[in-house]
Design a protein around this motif. Structure first.
Motif, mmCIF file in Angstrom:
data_model
loop_
_atom_site.group_PDB
_atom_site.id
_atom_site.type_symbol
_atom_site.label_atom_id
_atom_site.label_comp_id
_atom_site.label_asym_id
_atom_site.label_seq_id
_atom_site.Cartn_x
_atom_site.Cartn_y
_atom_site.Cartn_z
ATOM 1 N N ILE A 157 0.836 -1.199 0.000
ATOM 2 C CA ILE A 157 0.000 0.000 0.000
ATOM 3 C C ILE A 157 0.874 1.254 0.000
ATOM 4 O O ILE A 157 0.704 2.149 -0.823
ATOM 5 N N TRP A 164 2.311 7.241 -6.708
ATOM 6 C CA TRP A 164 1.408 8.249 -7.273
ATOM 7 C C TRP A 164 1.784 9.646 -6.803
ATOM 8 O O TRP A 164 1.771 10.602 -7.587
ATOM 9 N N TRP B 248 -5.327 5.666 -17.678
ATOM 10 C CA TRP B 248 -5.034 6.051 -16.300
ATOM 11 C C TRP B 248 -6.258 5.974 -15.410
ATOM 12 O O TRP B 248 -6.234 6.440 -14.287
ATOM 13 N N ALA B 251 -6.015 4.588 -11.588
ATOM 14 C CA ALA B 251 -5.212 5.515 -10.786
ATOM 15 C C ALA B 251 -5.050 5.097 -9.329
ATOM 16 O O ALA B 251 -5.276 5.876 -8.418
ATOM 17 N N GLY B 252 -4.689 3.859 -9.104
ATOM 18 C CA GLY B 252 -4.360 3.438 -7.737
ATOM 19 C C GLY B 252 -5.552 3.116 -6.862
ATOM 20 O O GLY B 252 -5.382 2.833 -5.677
ATOM 21 N N PHE B 255 -5.466 -0.138 -4.934
ATOM 22 C CA PHE B 255 -4.613 -0.191 -3.751
ATOM 23 C C PHE B 255 -5.214 0.620 -2.612
ATOM 24 O O PHE B 255 -5.026 0.282 -1.441
ATOM 25 N N ILE B 256 -5.944 1.688 -2.954
ATOM 26 C CA ILE B 256 -6.643 2.420 -1.896
ATOM 27 C C ILE B 256 -7.714 1.516 -1.289
ATOM 28 O O ILE B 256 -7.932 1.517 -0.077
ATOM 29 N N LEU B 258 -7.443 -1.671 -1.047
ATOM 30 C CA LEU B 258 -6.698 -2.561 -0.148
ATOM 31 C C LEU B 258 -6.443 -1.876 1.189
ATOM 32 O O LEU B 258 -6.520 -2.503 2.252
ATOM 33 N N ALA B 259 -6.136 -0.569 1.124
ATOM 34 C CA ALA B 259 -5.936 0.184 2.359
ATOM 35 C C ALA B 259 -7.223 0.193 3.179
ATOM 36 O O ALA B 259 -7.183 0.076 4.404
ATOM 37 N N TYR B 308 -3.945 10.100 -2.184
ATOM 38 C CA TYR B 308 -2.854 9.177 -1.858
ATOM 39 C C TYR B 308 -2.221 9.542 -0.523
ATOM 40 O O TYR B 308 -1.885 8.671 0.283
#
Lengths: 361, 335
Positions: A157, A164, B248, B251-252, B255-256, B258-259, B308
């Motif tokens: 994480i 980013w 794009w 954009a993550g 994973f957010i 997952l957080a 992020y």
């Protein structure tokens, strides 16, 4: 005298054979995974109406068919072997460090700044730009390392978030502070900060040797130095490492810092070690995805620094050849990323050889 | 009555809940400040809810998945692939809802394949999950370029699924589905027999096996459900929210999500709360980005970092690892 020679020869053969034995199985596994990637990639091309044979032919011919192709392949391979180190050293320490991407951006920014905006005598300038890029890369690895050590935050994480943040930070720095006369590219680095081009007309520079020396140094560190041994011990058995008196937190910190240095060097290599742009694109397009591709390269290279060099040359060829594939067979070169995903998934399966009927010990 | 109050207080004072509640209090305080400053907070809530939806769906799916003992870090990839194929489906059937359905099916299929690989192949799940992410990175741009011949595709408006009017204002149906999924999966995990088996597969797979149930099958079903929810989130991103597709687009977010899962300690309802907090931070970033007074002072790039940075800070404050199943991430090997 003669007996001695014989025994030495025998010993050499023995080492060679045992080494070969150790080498053969991983090599077979990687090859099968690559083959699976190529086959499923071909299937995916057929589905969308492309000709896979023509595409792969163009790819491999473009990458490995000519001397010029080889030189470009090596130029593509240079940053990949370094970002592979980031992931491989992490894995050796039991850390899933996927933060190379962001560290590459910062490394490239660092090299572009020192190379383009600070005047220094030639050899010193090259060294300063390289070292500064590496340090910025390591700096960007620090937050993830400290969060892991102090707070137990999982690195998957934290490193992705840092990637980013690093992406936007690097773009900001490049646009606001480093742009030259053209907006989409930073000011080209001064001639004194450039690595010498090896062959006229090719984009390969002598930073290839720096990268290879770095890989060998990491190999020596991991397998010859006590601190490197501690790193591997933490990776293979953290509890045993604790009992053995290894400072686990320090080993984790080292692992992240080495990874950051490697990724920073990869970023610097794209700026001060690659003709003809000698600059960083402000949308990061010439350093994009290097960190993520490094993950696949490290896995193909069996999480080994030297294996990573060979895997990087293979994958550099695929990247370079991908452009030929796009040109001659109209297949978007993004396909190589897809194939890499398949290869990584295949390599995650430990019983791949067994599944395919190859007997292993 | 008194004991009930004491009980609920004790429940709320549980550390896990305390984190969520204090963060929600911060959110409410921010709202109050915004209202005081004379700006409209309903827009902000609407954006926050939209941004919450994909995160919540992915996180709830992953909660079920991890409860059963498989850990899939390929959420980012599932979101991406289902976002693209959802659009392809919407074009094919000329219907946005069919697109959402296709996205769900694609996500379920990826979850299923992932489960097969990790259950029967005994794969290293972290590496296999990362493989899904890498594969998706290539696949999204490859499909964009080979289907539409350009790196950007704008969906015709008629294929979009738009928010519906409810007594509480305009809410997107998929947001309601996400909230419903959180409640249902909480009930499912703790109040149904199969849910208990799912949790047992993560905590003590041997016991499940001795009890005559297949750990493999349970894990495969859980992973398929998790993938399906994640796929719906991906399709929602394009069909329900953005209305366009670029490489794009994710954009993550995976994973957010997952957080969120780590933050929630695998409780679906808490994951919904966490997703709202992260969604709110993203929504406010977008909202700030279009506010003229702010736009001139802070560069756009720093505003983009907000989600992020918030994720990083929140994860750092709330220590994860607590309450995770015993057998998580380990392939179960029958003896």
């Amino acid at each position: 005298m003669r007996v001695e020679t014989m025994s030495v020869l025998f010993r050499v053969i023995q080492i060679f054979r045992s080494g070969l034995g150790k080498f053969a199985l991983p090599f077979a596994e990687s090859s099968i995974a690559i083959l699976m990637g190529i086959l499923i990639g071909a299937l995916f091309m057929i589905v969308l109406g492309y000709d896979p044979v023509a595409a792969y032919f163009a790819l491999f011919r473009g990458a490995f068919g000519t001397v010029g192709g080889w030189l470009e392949t090596l130029a593509f391979a240079t940053p990949l072997m370094l970002t592979a180190i980031t992931f491989a050293v992490g894995m050796k320490t039991g850390i899933f460090n996927i933060g190379a991407e962001g560290q590459v951006y910062l490394g490239a920014v660092g090299a572009a700044w020192v190379g383009g905006w600070i005047a220094l005598p030639t050899i010193l300038h090259v060294a300063a730009a390289t070292v500064f890029g590496m340090l910025l890369g390591a700096f960007w690895a620090l937050p993830a390392a400290l969060l892991k050590i102090w707070k137990g935050v999982h690195e998957v994480i934290s490193t992705i978030m840092l990637n980013w943040i690093g992406y936007y930070l690097a773009i900001y720095l490049a646009i606001y502070f480093l742009t030259g006369p053209r907006g989409e590219i930073t000011k080209a680095v001064m001639v004194s900060a450039r690595y010498p081009i090896l062959v006229e007309g090719a984009s390969l520079t002598s930073i290839l040797f720096v990268a290879i020396v770095f890989c060998i140094a990491i190999y020596m560190f991991l397998w010859r130095a006590p601190a490197g041994y501690e790193l591997r011990l933490v990776g293979s058995n953290p509890r045993a490492a604790t009992y053995a008196g290894v400072r686990v937190r320090r080993a984790i910190l080292f692992s992240f810092i080495i990874g950051g240095l490697a990724a920073g060097l990869a970023g610097a290599a794209q700026v001060i070690g690659r003709s003809p742009s000698w600059a960083l694109y402000t949308n990061m397009s010439n350093v994009l995805n290097l960190g993520f591709i490094g993950i696949g390269v490290a896995l193909i290279g069996r999480k080994h620094p030297i294996g990573g060099v060979f895997a990087a040359i293979f994958y550099g060829g695929v990247l370079h050849g991908g452009r030929f594939m796009e040109y001659y067979a109209n297949v978007p070169s993004e396909l190589v990323m897809f194939i890499q995903g398949i290869i990584v998934i295949a390599l995650a399966v430990p019983e791949l050889l067994k599944v395919l009927g190859v007997r292993s010990k | 009555m008194k004991t009930l109050l004491a009980k609920s207080f004790a429940l709320l004072w549980n550390k896990k809940f305390a984190g969520i509640i204090s963060t929600l209090a911060v959110v409410v305080a921010v709202f109050y400040l915004i209202e005081q400053a004379g700006m409209r907070s309903d827009l902000l809530v609407r954006m926050g809810l939209l941004a919450m939806t994909p995160l919540a769906l992915a996180a709830i799916g992953e909660c079920i998945n991890e409860k059963a003992g498989t850990i899939n870090i390929g959420l980012e990839g599932i979101l991406g692939i289902s976002a693209v194929l959802g659009v392809v489906g919407a074009r094919l059937f000329e219907n946005g809802i069919m697109g959402l359905l296709i996205g769900t099916l694609v996500g379920a299929l990826i979850g299923f394949i992932f489960a097969i690989i990790s259950v029967y192949g005994k794969a290293d799940q972290i590496i296999a999950g990362m493989g899904i992410n890498l594969l998706a990175m290539g696949m999204v741009s490859y499909l964009l370029l080979s289907v539409w011949r350009m790196p950007y595709y704008k969906l015709p408006t008629k294929f979009l699924v738009s928010p519906i009017y409810t007594p509480l204002g305009r809410i997107h149906p998929v947001t309601l589905i996400a909230i419903g999924a959180a409640i249902l999966s909480q009930i499912f995990l703790y109040r149904t027999l199969f849910g208990i088996r799912v949790r047992a597969a993560g905590e003590a797979p041997e016991a499940v096996d001795v009890g005559g149930r297949s750990v493999y099958r349970i894990r495969i079903i859980a992973s398929t459900i998790g993938g399906g929810l994640c796929g719906l989130g991906g399709a929602f991103l394009t069909i329900g929210w953005f209305g366009f597709l670029t490489r794009w687009i994710i954009a993550g977010r995976g994973f957010i999500a997952l957080a969120c899962v780590v933050f929630a300690g695998l409780e679906p309802l808490l994951a919904l709360g966490a997703a709202f907090i992260f969604g709110f931070s993203e929504g406010s970033a977008r909202w700030v980005a279009i506010t003229p007074e702010v736009k001139e002072v802070i560069p756009f790039y720093f505003i983009n970092m907000i989600p992020y940075i918030v994720t990083l800070i929140v994860v750092a404050i709330v220590i994860g690892r607590r309450g995770f199943p015993q057998a998580i991430g380990k392939p179960y090997i029958r003896e």
